[in-house]
Design a protein around this motif. Structure first.
Motif, PDB file in Angstrom:
ATOM      1  N   THR A 156      25.753 -17.187  55.320  1.00 42.93           N
ATOM      2  CA  THR A 156      24.319 -17.215  55.594  1.00 42.93           C
ATOM      3  C   THR A 156      23.495 -17.362  54.326  1.00 42.93           C
ATOM      4  O   THR A 156      22.388 -17.861  54.361  1.00 42.93           O
ATOM      5  N   GLY A 157      24.024 -16.940  53.168  1.00 39.52           N
ATOM      6  CA  GLY A 157      23.290 -17.150  51.911  1.00 39.52           C
ATOM      7  C   GLY A 157      23.217 -15.887  51.072  1.00 39.52           C
ATOM      8  O   GLY A 157      24.236 -15.297  50.733  1.00 39.52           O
ATOM      9  N   ILE A 178      30.825 -10.934  50.775  1.00 42.85           N
ATOM     10  CA  ILE A 178      31.129 -11.953  49.767  1.00 42.85           C
ATOM     11  C   ILE A 178      32.367 -12.776  50.105  1.00 42.85           C
ATOM     12  O   ILE A 178      32.505 -13.894  49.635  1.00 42.85           O
ATOM     13  N   VAL A 179      33.256 -12.245  50.947  1.00 40.20           N
ATOM     14  CA  VAL A 179      34.503 -12.958  51.177  1.00 40.20           C
ATOM     15  C   VAL A 179      34.260 -14.333  51.811  1.00 40.20           C
ATOM     16  O   VAL A 179      35.001 -15.287  51.581  1.00 40.20           O
ATOM     17  N   THR A 180      33.184 -14.469  52.575  1.00 41.03           N
ATOM     18  CA  THR A 180      32.923 -15.737  53.249  1.00 41.03           C
ATOM     19  C   THR A 180      32.031 -16.663  52.440  1.00 41.03           C
ATOM     20  O   THR A 180      31.698 -17.750  52.894  1.00 41.03           O
ATOM     21  N   GLY A 181      31.572 -16.211  51.252  1.00 44.61           N
ATOM     22  CA  GLY A 181      30.767 -17.095  50.415  1.00 44.61           C
ATOM     23  C   GLY A 181      29.310 -16.695  50.303  1.00 44.61           C
ATOM     24  O   GLY A 181      28.505 -17.432  49.733  1.00 44.61           O
ATOM     25  N   ASN A 182      28.933 -15.529  50.851  1.00 38.90           N
ATOM     26  CA  ASN A 182      27.583 -15.031  50.603  1.00 38.90           C
ATOM     27  C   ASN A 182      27.525 -14.414  49.217  1.00 38.90           C
ATOM     28  O   ASN A 182      28.549 -14.077  48.622  1.00 38.90           O
ATOM     29  N   THR A 183      26.306 -14.239  48.695  1.00 38.11           N
ATOM     30  CA  THR A 183      26.134 -13.422  47.498  1.00 38.11           C
ATOM     31  C   THR A 183      25.243 -12.245  47.884  1.00 38.11           C
ATOM     32  O   THR A 183      24.446 -12.346  48.825  1.00 38.11           O
ATOM     33  N   VAL A 184      25.400 -11.124  47.183  1.00 41.49           N
ATOM     34  CA  VAL A 184      24.714  -9.907  47.632  1.00 41.49           C
ATOM     35  C   VAL A 184      23.877  -9.260  46.525  1.00 41.49           C
ATOM     36  O   VAL A 184      24.184  -9.372  45.336  1.00 41.49           O
ATOM     37  N   VAL A 185      22.804  -8.603  46.966  1.00 42.98           N
ATOM     38  CA  VAL A 185      22.035  -7.690  46.116  1.00 42.98           C
ATOM     39  C   VAL A 185      22.167  -6.325  46.767  1.00 42.98           C
ATOM     40  O   VAL A 185      21.715  -6.120  47.897  1.00 42.98           O
ATOM     41  N   VAL A 186      22.842  -5.404  46.074  1.00 42.43           N
ATOM     42  CA  VAL A 186      23.192  -4.126  46.675  1.00 42.43           C
ATOM     43  C   VAL A 186      22.323  -3.017  46.095  1.00 42.43           C
ATOM     44  O   VAL A 186      22.206  -2.891  44.869  1.00 42.43           O
ATOM     45  N   ASP A 229      11.182 -13.855  50.800  1.00 45.84           N
ATOM     46  CA  ASP A 229      11.428 -15.098  51.543  1.00 45.84           C
ATOM     47  C   ASP A 229      12.734 -15.781  51.148  1.00 45.84           C
ATOM     48  O   ASP A 229      13.185 -16.692  51.833  1.00 45.84           O
ATOM     49  N   ASP A 230      13.309 -15.398  50.009  1.00 45.73           N
ATOM     50  CA  ASP A 230      14.521 -16.087  49.560  1.00 45.73           C
ATOM     51  C   ASP A 230      15.774 -15.246  49.824  1.00 45.73           C
ATOM     52  O   ASP A 230      16.808 -15.470  49.219  1.00 45.73           O
ATOM     53  N   VAL A 231      15.664 -14.255  50.706  1.00 41.92           N
ATOM     54  CA  VAL A 231      16.819 -13.464  51.125  1.00 41.92           C
ATOM     55  C   VAL A 231      17.086 -13.814  52.578  1.00 41.92           C
ATOM     56  O   VAL A 231      16.165 -13.860  53.389  1.00 41.92           O
ATOM     57  N   ASN A 232      18.351 -14.108  52.910  1.00 44.98           N
ATOM     58  CA  ASN A 232      18.645 -14.612  54.258  1.00 44.98           C
ATOM     59  C   ASN A 232      19.012 -13.537  55.263  1.00 44.98           C
ATOM     60  O   ASN A 232      18.894 -13.735  56.462  1.00 44.98           O
ATOM     61  N   ALA A 233      19.517 -12.399  54.758  1.00 46.72           N
ATOM     62  CA  ALA A 233      19.926 -11.346  55.693  1.00 46.72           C
ATOM     63  C   ALA A 233      19.827 -10.004  54.985  1.00 46.72           C
ATOM     64  O   ALA A 233      19.891  -9.943  53.753  1.00 46.72           O
ATOM     65  N   ILE A 234      19.653  -8.943  55.762  1.00 46.45           N
ATOM     66  CA  ILE A 234      19.634  -7.618  55.150  1.00 46.45           C
ATOM     67  C   ILE A 234      20.486  -6.676  55.982  1.00 46.45           C
ATOM     68  O   ILE A 234      20.396  -6.660  57.218  1.00 46.45           O
ATOM     69  N   ASP A 235      21.354  -5.950  55.280  1.00 43.82           N
ATOM     70  CA  ASP A 235      22.253  -5.008  55.926  1.00 43.82           C
ATOM     71  C   ASP A 235      21.740  -3.601  55.638  1.00 43.82           C
ATOM     72  O   ASP A 235      21.694  -3.180  54.481  1.00 43.82           O
ATOM     73  N   LEU A 281      27.589 -11.972  59.166  1.00 49.36           N
ATOM     74  CA  LEU A 281      26.909 -12.670  58.064  1.00 49.36           C
ATOM     75  C   LEU A 281      27.365 -14.127  57.974  1.00 49.36           C
ATOM     76  O   LEU A 281      27.407 -14.708  56.897  1.00 49.36           O
ATOM     77  N   LEU A 282      27.724 -14.698  59.109  1.00 49.74           N
ATOM     78  CA  LEU A 282      28.110 -16.115  59.154  1.00 49.74           C
ATOM     79  C   LEU A 282      27.173 -16.865  60.083  1.00 49.74           C
ATOM     80  O   LEU A 282      26.715 -16.317  61.093  1.00 49.74           O
ATOM     81  N   GLU A 283      26.900 -18.089  59.741  1.00 55.41           N
ATOM     82  CA  GLU A 283      26.189 -18.987  60.649  1.00 55.41           C
ATOM     83  C   GLU A 283      27.233 -19.956  61.196  1.00 55.41           C
ATOM     84  O   GLU A 283      28.160 -20.334  60.483  1.00 55.41           O
ATOM     85  N   THR A 284      27.060 -20.366  62.433  1.00 59.23           N
ATOM     86  CA  THR A 284      28.017 -21.314  62.986  1.00 59.23           C
ATOM     87  C   THR A 284      27.404 -22.705  63.014  1.00 59.23           C
ATOM     88  O   THR A 284      26.365 -22.913  63.628  1.00 59.23           O
ATOM     89  N   LYS A 285      28.050 -23.608  62.318  1.00 58.96           N
ATOM     90  CA  LYS A 285      27.595 -24.998  62.326  1.00 58.96           C
ATOM     91  C   LYS A 285      28.448 -25.771  63.320  1.00 58.96           C
ATOM     92  O   LYS A 285      29.675 -25.678  63.283  1.00 58.96           O
TER      93      LYS A 285
END
Lengths: 293, 304
Positions: A156-157, A178-186, A229-235, A281-285
């Motif tokens: 997702t980003g 992160i395993v699927t390719g997201n980056t995180v701010v923790v 606006d530049d964060v795609n998801a929040i856990d 945290l995945l989008e399906t294309k």
């Protein structure tokens, strides 16, 4: 003029004073300030603030540190997502190796050994998923017409994470993101263990910016990430104050962020996590590809 | 011949630039902190000063039309956002931009005179200029012949500028000094005076096509030149730094420098412009941060 005519005298006493050797200096230990982890570096807070946690100085992150972390995470994201799944798996396995070899440091900070070992196993478990999640979560769909139809999961980003207090909890929210390719701010709750984990990550071939760790008051920084606006998801896994969770969810709606609501506060993360933390945290294309008769 | 000697004598009679001093002054002015309402005003002013530029071989009519639309309405989500100062394109693209900008108050600038090298015969340069003006450009960005300038043929450069100014007619003439190729601040000061004496309406730092583009110290030297020129002759000349200005922070440093060097008279899009492309996106993101209270993301602005 002769010396004798003056008042000049030897000042040396007949018996020289006893000179004692200086006491051997006791070594001053280097006192560590626990810093932030942004873009692969360990900066102090932009605000210059620190706070005390169990006698240790810890950087107190400000909204501008959160802003810098998002910039670093965004910059690192395309390359991390573009790495092969196999490569990401290797990097996660490397994290497990490094964590294994630094178990004692975590023990010294009061993290039970069993929990550190569970965290190592968790990294290994997710490392194995790196090149399998696409097959398990994606699919080939039967469609009418001469097309292959494929559902391909994509990261997702940039994901903001309010981490739970336990060390295993911290690893259990970072690894699936992160395993699927997201980056995180923790936003970490247990600062010393989190910064020590950052030191593990910094020596594990994790590219700078893939994981960014901020310490301090989540109630202060989380709203800036939720509304960014530049964060795609929040856990919101680590949010215990339900009013704050509601406020964050409302702010996150501004740019239609994906929100992962706080889970059960009694959750000790010891059980099998299942696919849910990764899939959330995945989008399906969906891809239509002509068969070409 | 006498005119040549006079020009050489007067340009070389200019006091030398104190390199250490001008760099220290520029660095000191760059440390000012501009916040809240002053920052909001600075951002809006900077947006109005942007010469939104695209100078690529791959520019197409569609691309420059999109750029012109962005110039008119930089932030589609906020009607209070001002339009930019001008759009700057190659002469071949001028007609497409002119259609979009007609009657909008956004100026249309075109580079001319064998941009970016300036290495072409004079009649080619003049034809280039006339074509751009005829197609609808009301501002011409010309390059000086750095080769001639560096060889000391000041009269040649002077006469070229005079001829191009004449070819411009009513269009404003911006003279690009390409400071990255002039090597010293003394040369920048001389080239500034040379351009102003020859009738430039604006002096501009760079083409953006060489590694060293606009810097704060170079712009400071040029600002001092336009200030001294006005004191001497009564004619005001504008300044346009171009190339390498990418962030709001950078832009505000320039505004601070104008305020401290030449004063309010130049804090106006008629007398100061930024030649830039990506700067506008950053200005818009900072503006959105101030108006909405939360951080903006590049996904919400057009990429160019």
């Amino acid at each position: 003029m002769k010396a004798a005519d003056t008042a000049w005298r030897h000042t040396l006493a007949k018996k020289p004073p006893v000179v004692t050797a200086p006491a051997a200096p006791t070594r001053l230990g280097v006192r560590k300030t626990y810093k932030l982890f942004i873009g692969g570096k360990f900066p102090r807070s932009e605000s210059g603030r620190t706070y005390l946690v169990n006698g240790d100085n810890v950087a107190l992150a400000s909204r501008k540190d959160a802003r810098d972390a998002v910039v670093a995470a965004r910059a690192a994201q395309p390359k991390w997502a573009g790495a092969t799944a196999y490569n990401r798996g290797q990097v996660l396995y490397r994290i497990a190796e490094m964590l294994e070899s630094r178990r004692d440091e975590f023990a010294a900070q009061g993290v039970p050994v069993a929990e550190v070992e569970a965290a190592v196993d968790r990294w290994v478990w997710y490392a194995g998923w790196a090149d399998k999640i696409a097959q398990v979560h994606g699919g080939a769909n039967p469609v009418a017409g001469p097309f292959f139809n494929i559902s391909a999961p994509e990261p997702t980003g940039v994901v903001a994470v309010v981490a739970p207090a336990s060390f295993l909890g911290l690893v259990s929210v970072i690894a699936p993101a992160i395993v699927t390719g997201n980056t995180v701010v923790v936003l970490a709750a247990g600062p010393q263990a989190a910064v020590t984990l950052a030191e593990v990550l910094a020596t594990s071939d994790v590219p700078g910016g893939v994981v960014n760790i901020l310490t301090g008051n989540a109630a202060e920084t989380a709203p800036w990430l939720a509304s960014h606006d530049d964060v795609n998801a929040i856990d919101l896994a680590g949010v215990t104050d339900l009013d704050l969770a509601t406020e964050l969810e409302r702010a996150a709606a501004g740019n239609l962020k994906r929100v992962l609501r706080p889970g059960d506060p009694e959750n000790d993360f010891a059980g099998d996590p299942g696919l849910k933390p990764m899939v959330a945290l995945l989008e399906t294309k969906t891809v239509w590809h002509p068969k070409g008769f | 011949m006498t005119a040549t000697l006079d020009l050489r004598a007067s340009l070389h009679g200019l006091p030398g630039v104190d390199k250490v001093g001008v760099e220290a002054r520029a660095a000191a002015l760059a440390t000012r902190s501009v916040k809240t309402t002053a920052k909001a005003a600075a951002i809006d002013l900077a947006i109005r000063m942007v010469d939104l530029t695209t100078l690529e071989g791959a520019d197409t009519p569609g691309k420059v039309r999109a750029l012109a639309a962005k110039a008119l309405r930089p932030d589609p989500a906020d009607s209070s956002c001002p339009h930019v100062g001008a759009v700057c394109v190659y002469p071949a693209m001028v007609p497409y931009v002119a259609e979009v900008l007609a009657g909008s108050g956004v100026h249309l600038a075109s580079v001319a005179t064998a941009f970016p090298s300036g290495q072409a015969p004079l009649d080619v340069k003049l034809a280039d200029t006339r074509d751009a003006v005829a197609a609808g450009a009301d501002e011409i960005d010309m390059v000086i012949s750095r080769g001639a300038f560096l060889a000391g043929r000041y009269d040649h450069v002077f006469e070229e500028i005079v001829a191009v100014k004449q070819a411009c007619g009513d269009a404003h003439l911006k003279v690009i000094l390409e400071t990255g190729e002039l090597a010293t601040y003394d040369n920048v000061r001389r080239a500034s005076w040379l351009a102003m004496l020859a009738g430039a309406d604006f002096i501009k730092t760079s083409t953006g096509k060489v590694p060293v583009a606009a810097t704060l110290p170079v712009t400071l030297v040029m600002l001092e030149a336009v200030r001294d020129f006005r004191a001497r002759t009564g004619r005001q000349v504008g300044v346009k730094p171009a190339g390498g200005i990418k962030t709001t922070k950078d832009a505000i440093k320039y505004l601070v420098m104008i305020n401290e060097t030449v004063g309010d008279d130049w804090l106006d899009p008629a007398w100061f412009r930024f030649g830039a492309s990506s700067l506008l996106n950053d200005l818009l993101m900072q503006r959105t941060k101030l108006t909405t209270g939360h951080y903006a993301g590049p996904d919400y602005f057009t990429l160019d």
